[in-house]
Enzyme design. Sequence first.
Site, PDB file in Angstrom:
ATOM      1  N   ARG A  92      -0.446  12.759  -0.254  1.00 58.07           N
ATOM      2  CA  ARG A  92      -0.406  11.311   0.013  1.00 58.07           C
ATOM      3  C   ARG A  92       0.760  10.997   0.957  1.00 58.07           C
ATOM      4  O   ARG A  92       1.811  11.659   0.901  1.00 58.07           O
ATOM      5  CB  ARG A  92      -0.192  10.608  -1.324  1.00 58.07           C
ATOM      6  CG  ARG A  92      -0.164   9.090  -1.293  1.00 58.07           C
ATOM      7  CD  ARG A  92      -1.515   8.513  -1.179  1.00 58.07           C
ATOM      8  NE  ARG A  92      -1.552   7.093  -1.488  1.00 58.07           N
ATOM      9  CZ  ARG A  92      -2.516   6.283  -1.067  1.00 58.07           C
ATOM     10  NH1 ARG A  92      -3.502   6.738  -0.319  1.00 58.07           N
ATOM     11  NH2 ARG A  92      -2.528   5.019  -1.405  1.00 58.07           N
ATOM     12  N   THR A 365     -12.185   5.435   4.000  1.00 58.20           N
ATOM     13  CA  THR A 365     -11.747   6.710   3.400  1.00 58.20           C
ATOM     14  C   THR A 365     -12.919   7.698   3.462  1.00 58.20           C
ATOM     15  O   THR A 365     -14.021   7.328   3.843  1.00 58.20           O
ATOM     16  CB  THR A 365     -11.241   6.481   1.954  1.00 58.20           C
ATOM     17  OG1 THR A 365     -10.189   5.526   1.982  1.00 58.20           O
ATOM     18  CG2 THR A 365     -10.754   7.717   1.256  1.00 58.20           C
ATOM     19  N   THR A 383      -7.743   9.961   3.448  1.00 61.79           N
ATOM     20  CA  THR A 383      -7.790   8.599   3.971  1.00 61.79           C
ATOM     21  C   THR A 383      -6.752   8.320   5.051  1.00 61.79           C
ATOM     22  O   THR A 383      -5.731   9.013   5.129  1.00 61.79           O
ATOM     23  CB  THR A 383      -7.589   7.585   2.809  1.00 61.79           C
ATOM     24  OG1 THR A 383      -7.875   6.275   3.270  1.00 61.79           O
ATOM     25  CG2 THR A 383      -6.188   7.614   2.249  1.00 61.79           C
ATOM     26  N   GLU A 404      -1.250   3.122   5.312  1.00 62.63           N
ATOM     27  CA  GLU A 404      -1.181   3.281   3.853  1.00 62.63           C
ATOM     28  C   GLU A 404      -0.076   2.447   3.224  1.00 62.63           C
ATOM     29  O   GLU A 404      -0.078   2.234   2.011  1.00 62.63           O
ATOM     30  CB  GLU A 404      -0.938   4.765   3.540  1.00 62.63           C
ATOM     31  CG  GLU A 404      -1.811   5.309   2.455  1.00 62.63           C
ATOM     32  CD  GLU A 404      -3.273   5.357   2.861  1.00 62.63           C
ATOM     33  OE1 GLU A 404      -4.064   4.649   2.225  1.00 62.63           O
ATOM     34  OE2 GLU A 404      -3.616   6.090   3.798  1.00 62.63           O
ATOM     35  N   SER A 436      -2.821   4.710  -5.097  1.00 63.80           N
ATOM     36  CA  SER A 436      -4.134   4.919  -4.485  1.00 63.80           C
ATOM     37  C   SER A 436      -5.233   4.678  -5.515  1.00 63.80           C
ATOM     38  O   SER A 436      -4.998   4.738  -6.719  1.00 63.80           O
ATOM     39  CB  SER A 436      -4.207   6.366  -3.983  1.00 63.80           C
ATOM     40  OG  SER A 436      -5.507   6.666  -3.540  1.00 63.80           O
ATOM     41  N   SER A 437      -6.442   4.426  -5.018  1.00 68.00           N
ATOM     42  CA  SER A 437      -7.619   4.370  -5.898  1.00 68.00           C
ATOM     43  C   SER A 437      -8.474   5.621  -5.749  1.00 68.00           C
ATOM     44  O   SER A 437      -9.514   5.751  -6.403  1.00 68.00           O
ATOM     45  CB  SER A 437      -8.483   3.153  -5.553  1.00 68.00           C
ATOM     46  OG  SER A 437      -7.749   1.972  -5.730  1.00 68.00           O
ATOM     47  N   GLY A 457     -12.100   2.097  -1.160  1.00 67.42           N
ATOM     48  CA  GLY A 457     -10.951   1.271  -1.566  1.00 67.42           C
ATOM     49  C   GLY A 457     -10.959   1.029  -3.061  1.00 67.42           C
ATOM     50  O   GLY A 457     -11.170   1.948  -3.856  1.00 67.42           O
TER      51      GLY A 457
HETATM   52  N1  GLY Z   1      -6.139   3.781   0.916  1.00 70.95           N
HETATM   53  C1  GLY Z   1      -7.046   3.619  -0.144  1.00 70.95           C
HETATM   54  C2  GLY Z   1      -6.576   4.265  -1.385  1.00 70.95           C
HETATM   55  O1  GLY Z   1      -5.829   5.227  -1.336  1.00 70.95           O
HETATM   56  O2  GLY Z   1      -6.921   3.810  -2.446  1.00 70.95           O
END
Ligand code: GLY
Length: 555
Positions: A92, A365, A383, A404, A436-437, A457
């Site tokens: 990330r 993503t 993403t 991000e 993040s999701s 998302g």
């Molecule tokens: N950028 C979307 C996520 O990481 O949830």
Amino acid sequence: MKARLCMVLLLAVFIQPLQADKPGKAAIATAHYMATEAGHETFAMGGNAFDAAVAISAVLAVLEQTSCGIGGGGFYLIHRAEDGFETMIDAREMAPALAHRDMYLNPDGTANHDLSRSGPLAAGIPGQVAGMEHLAAKYGKLPLAVSLQPAIRIARDGFPVYTKFLGMLSRTEKTMRRWPAAPEVFLPGGKLPEMGQVIKNPDLLKVLEKIAAEGSDGFYKGELASKLVDGVRDAGGIWSMEDLANYEVKEREPIRTRYQEYELVTAPPPSSGGIAIAEMLNIIAPYQVSQLDRVQRTHLLVEAMRRAYRDRALYLGDPDFYEVPGQMLTDANYAAGLRAGIRFDKATPSAMLPGRDIQPGGTDTTHFSVMDDEGNMVAATLTVNTPFGSKFMVPGTGFMLNNEMDDFSTKPGEPNAWGLIGFTANEVQPHKRPLSSMSPTLMFGKDRQGIIGTPGGSRIITMVLLGVLDFFEGNGPESWVSLPRFHHQYMPDTIFAEPGAFSPDEVAALETMGHAIDVKSYTWGNMHGVMWNRETGEVSAASDKRSDAGLAVVR
Ligand code: GLY
């Protein structure tokens, strides 16, 4: 007599359903047919699922810059067949050292969404290249340079523009034109390309060749790092050489949860996905959801979603910076408390739980699923955040930088681009990773195992939940990726549904229970799944038909 007994025992052993210990075939499902083929090409060169994941990521970084790339990051959830070891490789993005809590506020204290979503200040320090190197070196069989070859070839020879790419480009071109470098690559001659027009990327080709020759040092240190830092700073950003040189991949223990006889291995913080999925499954655990009628089932799932997304907003952030109460949130007793507040005849207004009104945003993503013939598994969700990330490209590099930083809570309770809110747990801090999701997930039953994930998302988590339940109900990837989708994220207090997800009678019944329903004119997600049935030996894979470019191949 003894011989006959032996024969009977032997026959008894043979008529037991035999479970294969290896799939014997490899399966890949990705968002683009060239990426799927690149993964299989890696197998033909002697690579395993982890090498294939590197090759696929790099190809997508060339031709799906709408959604991912070396200016972004992601999560690789992996299962190693030989010893059952599982881990999540967290690549990330990280906030730069000069980031601070109030950096996206106007002087009057209101949130400046443009700064956190567009341009270089929106970009976290990318993790993608470090992630690929880590995966190749620690788990792969091939050198990074070999697995990068398909991407290098496509950067040199080009890829034909496809529908999803063109759609996202036309949605973002206005913002992209604010800086000169990205339009030079994606808007040749200053205009939108035609469908099928070939896009080559000579600058990205050079960057990929450099990474192949020097490893991640070619990206995070030296000449390219200096070009990135200068380019970001010239356009108003705050990156430094130290930020790049200090980027670190982390391995994180996955979230593990059980539902009936199944085990789920899923994404831990800084993803919110695994904890939210575990919490929702715990809430619904005592009910036979597959036996409920569709209205009751939807009502129960929505009530579970509402509560899990409330907890996401309150409690989740980068675990290196905030003490995430993961054990509490995934505990069956905690879920029992939440379940006690659910009425079977009425929606709980979200306003009865703390929160603010927010709107969900667009969808982006990428996700891919890979299983090799030995049974190694990769669920990868990568993403750059919203389409084409920050829309900003450093001149001479050929890749988009992510946005991000907008996944942080840029102001307490202020919705991000996905309509998600957050508070202290996810506030901006130097070197912190935004929540993040993304929910790459592995599913294990006594006779089947599967890989699932999707972009989308804030809606990723609920899409994965619906897919996981479908796996539990005995269905395969073709069914998971085709399910009609619905979503609730606590605020706004509305069920969002794809066209056709509910009949008019079901909508009316849910409204009578107090639910607000917004049936959208569009669909969402781009799910790619793989399954191995150990009892029948069948390996299957499927790509979401909502996008034109995806491809699933078992070979
Ligand atoms: N950028 C979307 C996520 O990481 O949830």
